[in-house]
Design a protein around this motif. Structure first.
Motif: not given
Length: 214
Positions: A163-177
Motif C-alpha cells: 500500500k505504501m508503494a502504491v501510494a508513492a507510485k513505485t513498483r510494488a514487489q511482494g515476497v511471501s516468506w
C-alpha cells in the motif's frame, strides 16, 4: 523482508501484555500489524485500550524487545539468501534503501549486526514521520538518493508495504516468506509476488530490463 524477527516480535508482544495483565496475543494477531509504526500497530491489535494503556503497552513492548537484544550473542537471523541477495544487488550498482516501521535505534542495530552501513544508501523509519502505509518514508528515501518513482521498486512482505508503494507510485514487489500471506500481499496492491530470493532477483532483473528498453 531480510531479517526473520517473527519470534522476537511475538515474544515482546506477549511479555508486554502479561506485564500489564492483558491476555497475550497469538501469532496470528501479531503478524497482521508488523510493518506499522509501533503505536499504530498496538492500537490496531488492541483497539480497546485507552491512550494511557496504549502508551504503557508500547513502553513495555520496547522494554521486552530491548531486553532480548541485550542478551550476549543475541542476533535475529537473516532469511536464507538475504545476505547474498543484498551483496549481489549492491555489486550490480543498485541503490539500496530501507523503509521500515522499526525505530532508528533498531535500524542502527540492523546495520551494525550485519555490517551494512556501507551497503544501504538511505534508511527511513517510524521515527522520521508518518508510518506505513503513508508514503512518507518511501518518498524520503527516493528524494535522498535522487530517483523518481518510476525507477523505484519497494520490496516487502506485508500488505502495508504494498500500500505504501502504491501510494508513492513505485513498483510494488511482494515476497511471501515474511509476515503476510500471498493473498494479503496481493490485496495490498502488489504488482508482482515471488516466493524466494532467486525468484526475487529474476523479477528485479526482468523489471530493470524493461526500464532499459523504454
Amino acid at each position: 523482508t531480510l531479517v526473520d524477527s517473527r519470534a522476537t516480535i511475538l515474544q515482546a508482544a506477549v511479555e508486554a501484555a502479561e506485564t500489564l495483565g492483558l491476555a497475550p496475543p497469538d501469532y496470528e494477531a501479531v503478524r497482521q500489524i508488523v510493518g506499522l509504526s509501533l503505536h499504530e500497530a498496538i492500537r490496531q491489535m488492541e483497539p480497546g485500550l485507552t491512550d494511557a494503556e496504549l502508551a504503557d503497552y508500547v513502553a513495555e513492548f520496547q522494554k521486552a524487545f530491548s531486553r532480548m537484544h541485550q542478551v550476549p550473542g543475541f542476533k535475529e537471523p537473516l532469511y536464507a539468501g538475504a545476505m547474498e541477495t543484498v551483496q549481489r544487488l549492491k555489486a550490480e550498482g543498485w541503490l539500496l534503501g530501507i523503509a521500515t516501521g522499526n525505530s532508528r535505534r533498531g535500524v542502527q542495530r540492523l546495520l551494525d549486526n550485519h555490517g551494512w552501513h556501507a551497503v544501504f544508501d538511505t534508511a527511513w523509519c517510524a521515527d522520521d514521520g508518518p508510518g506505513k502505509p503513508h508514503p512518507h518514508m518511501l518518498n524520503g528515501a527516493m528524494r535522498s538518493v535522487g530517483v523518481d518513482p518510476d525507477v523505484t521498486v519497494m520490496i516487502g512482505d506485508t500488505s502495508h508495504d504494498m500500500k505504501m508503494a502504491v501510494a508513492a507510485k513505485t513498483r510494488a514487489q511482494g515476497v511471501s516468506w515474511g509476515f503476510h500471506t500471498p493473498e494479503e500481499i496481493l490485496s495490498g496492491g502488489a504488482h508482482h509476488l515471488t516466493h524466494d530470493f532467486d525468484g526475487l532477483l529474476t523479477a528485479l532483473d526482468t523489471w530493470a530490463a524493461g526500464l532499459e528498453r523504454r
